[in-house]
Scaffold this motif. Sequence first.
Motif, PDB file in Angstrom:
ATOM      1  N   TRP A  92     -68.802  33.081 -24.501  1.00 25.43           N
ATOM      2  CA  TRP A  92     -67.691  33.133 -23.549  1.00 25.43           C
ATOM      3  C   TRP A  92     -67.869  32.088 -22.461  1.00 25.43           C
ATOM      4  CZ3 TRP A  92     -67.351  34.242 -18.275  1.00 25.43           C
ATOM      5  CH2 TRP A  92     -66.068  34.503 -17.779  1.00 25.43           C
ATOM      6  N   THR A  93     -69.086  31.995 -21.932  1.00 24.65           N
ATOM      7  CA  THR A  93     -69.363  31.013 -20.876  1.00 24.65           C
ATOM      8  C   THR A  93     -69.115  29.596 -21.374  1.00 24.65           C
ATOM      9  OG1 THR A  93     -71.018  32.484 -19.887  1.00 24.65           O
ATOM     10  CG2 THR A  93     -71.114  30.150 -19.283  1.00 24.65           C
ATOM     11  N   LYS A  94     -69.525  29.338 -22.603  1.00 25.38           N
ATOM     12  CA  LYS A  94     -69.334  27.997 -23.163  1.00 25.38           C
ATOM     13  C   LYS A  94     -67.857  27.728 -23.435  1.00 25.38           C
ATOM     14  CE  LYS A  94     -71.353  24.810 -26.510  1.00 25.38           C
ATOM     15  NZ  LYS A  94     -72.375  24.598 -27.551  1.00 25.38           N
ATOM     16  N   ALA A  95     -67.169  28.692 -24.008  1.00 29.78           N
ATOM     17  CA  ALA A  95     -65.758  28.495 -24.348  1.00 29.78           C
ATOM     18  C   ALA A  95     -64.893  28.296 -23.105  1.00 29.78           C
ATOM     19  CB  ALA A  95     -65.241  29.681 -25.162  1.00 29.78           C
ATOM     20  N   ARG A  96     -65.289  28.923 -21.983  1.00 27.35           N
ATOM     21  CA  ARG A  96     -64.502  28.803 -20.747  1.00 27.35           C
ATOM     22  C   ARG A  96     -64.469  27.364 -20.228  1.00 27.35           C
ATOM     23  NH1 ARG A  96     -61.641  32.959 -17.742  1.00 27.35           N
ATOM     24  NH2 ARG A  96     -62.726  32.361 -15.833  1.00 27.35           N
ATOM     25  N   ARG A  97     -65.417  26.555 -20.638  1.00 26.09           N
ATOM     26  CA  ARG A  97     -65.471  25.178 -20.146  1.00 26.09           C
ATOM     27  C   ARG A  97     -64.581  24.250 -20.980  1.00 26.09           C
ATOM     28  NH1 ARG A  97     -71.569  23.733 -18.290  1.00 26.09           N
ATOM     29  NH2 ARG A  97     -70.385  21.999 -17.387  1.00 26.09           N
ATOM     30  N   VAL A  98     -64.022  24.762 -22.043  1.00 23.03           N
ATOM     31  CA  VAL A  98     -63.194  23.950 -22.937  1.00 23.03           C
ATOM     32  C   VAL A  98     -61.718  24.286 -22.698  1.00 23.03           C
ATOM     33  CG1 VAL A  98     -62.690  23.369 -25.338  1.00 23.03           C
ATOM     34  CG2 VAL A  98     -65.025  23.973 -24.660  1.00 23.03           C
ATOM     35  N   THR A 100     -57.938  25.051 -23.362  1.00 26.02           N
ATOM     36  CA  THR A 100     -57.302  25.634 -24.545  1.00 26.02           C
ATOM     37  C   THR A 100     -56.561  24.580 -25.354  1.00 26.02           C
ATOM     38  OG1 THR A 100     -57.088  27.797 -23.480  1.00 26.02           O
ATOM     39  CG2 THR A 100     -55.626  27.346 -25.334  1.00 26.02           C
ATOM     40  N   ASP A 101     -55.907  23.646 -24.668  1.00 26.91           N
ATOM     41  CA  ASP A 101     -55.192  22.576 -25.382  1.00 26.91           C
ATOM     42  C   ASP A 101     -56.143  21.763 -26.253  1.00 26.91           C
ATOM     43  OD1 ASP A 101     -52.789  23.322 -24.307  1.00 26.91           O
ATOM     44  OD2 ASP A 101     -52.730  21.745 -22.783  1.00 26.91           O
ATOM     45  N   LEU A 102     -57.359  21.525 -25.754  1.00 31.72           N
ATOM     46  CA  LEU A 102     -58.336  20.769 -26.528  1.00 31.72           C
ATOM     47  C   LEU A 102     -58.804  21.571 -27.735  1.00 31.72           C
ATOM     48  CD1 LEU A 102     -60.148  18.342 -26.992  1.00 31.72           C
ATOM     49  CD2 LEU A 102     -61.779  19.318 -25.348  1.00 31.72           C
ATOM     50  N   ALA A 103     -59.015  22.870 -27.552  1.00 32.17           N
ATOM     51  CA  ALA A 103     -59.424  23.718 -28.674  1.00 32.17           C
ATOM     52  C   ALA A 103     -58.376  23.692 -29.784  1.00 32.17           C
ATOM     53  CB  ALA A 103     -59.655  25.150 -28.197  1.00 32.17           C
ATOM     54  N   ALA A 104     -57.099  23.740 -29.387  1.00 32.75           N
ATOM     55  CA  ALA A 104     -56.023  23.701 -30.377  1.00 32.75           C
ATOM     56  C   ALA A 104     -55.944  22.339 -31.047  1.00 32.75           C
ATOM     57  CB  ALA A 104     -54.698  24.041 -29.705  1.00 32.75           C
ATOM     58  N   GLU A 105     -56.118  21.279 -30.261  1.00 33.74           N
ATOM     59  CA  GLU A 105     -56.030  19.928 -30.822  1.00 33.74           C
ATOM     60  C   GLU A 105     -57.178  19.660 -31.796  1.00 33.74           C
ATOM     61  OE1 GLU A 105     -55.121  15.334 -29.330  1.00 33.74           O
ATOM     62  OE2 GLU A 105     -55.586  16.911 -27.860  1.00 33.74           O
ATOM     63  N   LEU A 106     -58.350  20.200 -31.513  1.00 35.23           N
ATOM     64  CA  LEU A 106     -59.482  20.051 -32.425  1.00 35.23           C
ATOM     65  C   LEU A 106     -59.171  20.686 -33.777  1.00 35.23           C
ATOM     66  CD1 LEU A 106     -62.396  20.763 -29.939  1.00 35.23           C
ATOM     67  CD2 LEU A 106     -62.264  18.747 -31.417  1.00 35.23           C
ATOM     68  N   ALA A 107     -58.567  21.871 -33.750  1.00 36.36           N
ATOM     69  CA  ALA A 107     -58.218  22.553 -34.997  1.00 36.36           C
ATOM     70  C   ALA A 107     -57.162  21.767 -35.762  1.00 36.36           C
ATOM     71  CB  ALA A 107     -57.723  23.969 -34.697  1.00 36.36           C
ATOM     72  N   HIS A 108     -56.168  21.239 -35.048  1.00 39.32           N
ATOM     73  CA  HIS A 108     -55.116  20.457 -35.693  1.00 39.32           C
ATOM     74  C   HIS A 108     -55.693  19.203 -36.330  1.00 39.32           C
ATOM     75  CE1 HIS A 108     -51.732  17.666 -36.064  1.00 39.32           C
ATOM     76  NE2 HIS A 108     -50.941  18.733 -36.083  1.00 39.32           N
ATOM     77  N   ALA A 109     -56.554  18.514 -35.586  1.00 43.99           N
ATOM     78  CA  ALA A 109     -57.126  17.259 -36.088  1.00 43.99           C
ATOM     79  C   ALA A 109     -58.011  17.493 -37.305  1.00 43.99           C
ATOM     80  CB  ALA A 109     -57.921  16.573 -34.983  1.00 43.99           C
ATOM     81  N   ALA A 110     -58.754  18.593 -37.304  1.00 43.41           N
ATOM     82  CA  ALA A 110     -59.625  18.899 -38.441  1.00 43.41           C
ATOM     83  C   ALA A 110     -58.797  19.149 -39.701  1.00 43.41           C
ATOM     84  CB  ALA A 110     -60.500  20.105 -38.126  1.00 43.41           C
TER      85      ALA A 110
END
Length: 241
Positions: A92-98, A100-110
């Motif tokens: 949770w602590t690690k995910a909070r630093r990312v 949400t738009d970047l998390a979604a874009e990473l999934a799209h790009a993959a």
Amino acid sequence: MEESYNQLKQRLAEVEDLGAIGGLLGWDQQTMMPRGGAEVRAHQMATIARLAHERFTSDEIGRLLDDLSPYENSLPAESDEACLLRVARHDWTKARRVPTDLAAELAHAAAAGYDAWINARAASDFARFLPALERNIDLKHQYAACFDGAPYDVLLDDFEQDLTTADVSAVFDRLKSGLLPLVKQVTARPNVVDDACLHGEFPADQQRLVVLQIIERFGYNADAWRLDPTAHPFAQSLAST
């Protein structure tokens, strides 16, 4: 404490379900999905990643983790409950630093990158894959920049918590000391090693039979598992019982 712990487990289970749905979409893309669905699938996987990230990084999960700190400290360190709380807090602590738009874009790009790789592989044309590869690398740099420390240390931590580049280098250095002399011995006597088994035609139906014989030893059950042809080997767990 029991009520807070159960609430946390319920919220984490929902996040896990979203992750499993994303895994199911990825499995389908790599096995059965018609190639024409690649663009839509990338958007779908980005949506799932966005929802999972938003739910997991919520303030409510943070509050529950804080409330449960005294309970965690009262437990044996290796108990299931303490381990769940410790891992959830780290993630949770690690995910909070990312973002949400970047998390979604990473999934799209993959997902989009996989389709680009499939097309480039079929044409034996690396240039077709290069833009997707560059996009994924750039996004990984953006992800790593959300944290302190060396970029590859950040990426390693996602798979092996607290493992560092220095740790991996030390392992590789030990392997080199044994492997490099062995490679020299083999290459110096090329006719000694019989590699005939690596060459020839290997029909997919026969490969399937061999693989089934292997995975049946691991408990393969046709009612719970699938074995499907794919361009690149992978294993995907969608649930545990």
